[in-house]
Enzyme design. Structure first.
Site, PDB file in Angstrom:
ATOM      1  N   CYS A   1      43.627  38.333  36.907  1.00  0.00           N
ATOM      2  CA  CYS A   1      44.253  39.647  37.294  1.00  0.00           C
ATOM      3  C   CYS A   1      44.048  40.609  36.052  1.00  0.00           C
ATOM      4  CB  CYS A   1      45.637  39.334  37.844  1.00  0.00           C
ATOM      5  SG  CYS A   1      46.532  38.666  36.242  1.00  0.00           S
ATOM      6  N   VAL A   2      45.002  41.256  35.837  1.00  0.00           N
ATOM      7  CA  VAL A   2      44.911  42.359  34.897  1.00  0.00           C
ATOM      8  C   VAL A   2      45.008  41.912  33.518  1.00  0.00           C
ATOM      9  CG1 VAL A   2      45.873  44.612  34.045  1.00  0.00           C
ATOM     10  CG2 VAL A   2      45.624  44.257  36.694  1.00  0.00           C
TER      11      VAL A   2
END
Length: 462
Positions: A28-29
């Site tokens: 993810c981020v």
């Protein structure tokens, strides 16, 4: 000096039990999300001590290694230095459940599924949302006319991802559930085909004499996700019984011929009803006691980020925008990134410890400019605990303000210092008030009560 991502990747692979223990990996981020065959083979202590790793979390059926802003480089290095498969490309094997049963998609695997479906196109989603946000701002200020062709072209760039959302979801959901993603996309394209869209609300629509309730599938979420789930199960059965020589042609054909009509007749209307009910229930809960709902949502948001379960709210928020025309969930957290950044900034300015400054300073920039808060949460707030408690409290107040004054958004945009003009245009003035409250409150309280260098001395004594 540039980081050696290859060495970091090798250390991470060893820490999760070796590549033979990894079913798949995604990111993810800020974190690498591993799906492991046996989590007991992973060494969390060794991973946590690895330079470049901020934290290790076991949640949502995933073994999450928090990296921070460099997660993309680390992810690519992991794939480059091993035969580990990206999520959706793994072999047909599953991690053994401790009780001998498969994990329910409503249990540990839920966050894994949600992140697998929504995370891959979040960059495009956010970019499109920012374009729409700035268009609102520019037209409000009279800089750009909504009648101009410039506006039309830019609006197409901003709105297209939302209009064709089922197509994006079809690819990622197909891969996540193990279905053929391009077949999934074909069915999604059928749902938003112009002639089908023109039948929205029409009477007397039927398929082979079976009545069809025609609803709008543009911008929809649940229908295509449900279709992809059914597709994955159907394909497994078809590939099992159809000879391999014919399966490449017959399986996609049968899948489409079965699921396109089934989608329009059953799956679409049922999931559309579920989405509408969900949006109505959430709206009713917020209207019943707005301050408490807003306080709890925003106050617990940093804790949700810690465990990576905040992704579970993404499909709910998107569903709200597509069914209600606005989202009233995520706006409650609009001040959270700023509150986290402010607390880390207070620690950075107050401490005389060089090492802590080197940790806190970049984490402030990451949260304020990039909207990425994990470095501040793990490297500063949790380390001293009080700042974390203060941020939760003050963010809760900001969330209560948003709930009381019905702050909503009609599009997805990232929340950081650079997007403040778009935030003002989309969320309105009370959204900005919540940001100011979170930032100033978290900074002042952390400065006065949340941190002192004496905490470093007690930390060293432990």
């Amino acid at each position: 000096m540039a980081k050696d991502y290859n060495q970091l990747a090798k250390a991470i692979i060893a820490g999760v039990g070796g590549e033979s223990n990894v079913i798949s990996v995604t990111h993810c981020v800020t974190r690498l999300r591993f799906k492991l065959a046996d989590e007991s083979k992973a060494n969390a202590d060794a991973l946590t001590k690895t330079k470049g790793v901020l934290k290790v979390i076991q949640a949502g059926g995933q073994y999450q290694v928090v990296i921070g802003n460099d997660v993309t480089d680390a992810y690519e290095a992991v794939l480059r230095n091993s035969s580990i498969k990206a999520a959706g490309e793994e072999a047909a094997k599953a991690a053994p459940a401790k009780d001998g049963k498969k994990k329910s998609i409503l249990g540990d695997g839920f966050v894994n599924i949600v992140s697998g479906i929504f995370m891959p196109f979040m960059g495009a989603f956010t970019a499109a949302g920012l374009i729409k946000g700035f268009l609102v701002l520019f037209t409000t200020l009279g800089i750009l006319s909504s009648e101009s062709t410039t506006y039309t072209i830019l609006y197409a760039a901003g709105d297209s991802v939302f209009y064709f959302l089922p197509v994006f979801l079809a690819y990622t959901a197909g891969k996540t559930f193990g279905a053929k993603p391009f077949v999934s996309m074909l069915m999604a394209c059928a749902m938003v085909y112009p002639n089908i869209t023109a039948l929205n609300g029409a009477e007397g629509v039927a398929f082979l004499g079976i009545p069809v309730e025609m609803i709008s599938y543009t911008s929809s979420v649940l229908p295509i996700v449900a279709i992809c789930f059914v597709q994955a199960q159907l394909e497994k059965v078809l590939y099992k019984y159809i000879p391999k020589m014919l399966s490449g042609m017959l399986v996609p054909l049968i899948t489409v011929l079965v699921l396109v009509p089934l989608g329009f007749i059953v799956i679409g209307p049922v999931t559309n009803t579920i989405g509408n009910v969900l949006a109505t229930v959430i709206t009713a809960a917020l209207e019943f006691c707005p301050p408490v709902a807003g306080f709890l949502m925003a106050g617990l948001w940093p804790v949700m980020i810690m465990f990576g379960v905040h992704w579970a709210f993404i499909p709910v928020a998107i569903n709200n925008m597509m069914t209600l025309g606005y989202d009233n969930i995520m706006p409650l957290t609009v001040g959270c990134n700023f509150g986290i950044a402010a607390a880390a900034l207070a620690v950075f300015l107050k401490t005389r410890n060089t090492d802590l400054k080197e940790t806190a300073g970049p984490s402030v920039i990451s949260a304020l400019i990039g909207g990425v808060t994990e470095p501040a949460v793990y490297g500063v707030l949790l380390r001293f605990k009080r700042p974390m408690a203060i941020v939760c409290l003050v963010n809760g107040i900001g969330g209560a303000i948003c709930a009381i004054f019905h702050v909503v958004r009609a599009t997805q945009i990232s929340v950081n210092l650079l997007t403040l003009p778009a935030i003002w245009a989309v969320y309105g003035s009370w959204g900005v008030v919540a940001i100011v409250v979170s930032f100033i409150g978290s900074f002042v309280l952390t400065w006065l009560f949340g941190f002192s260098d004496k905490m470093l001395e007690s930390e060293s004594a432990q």
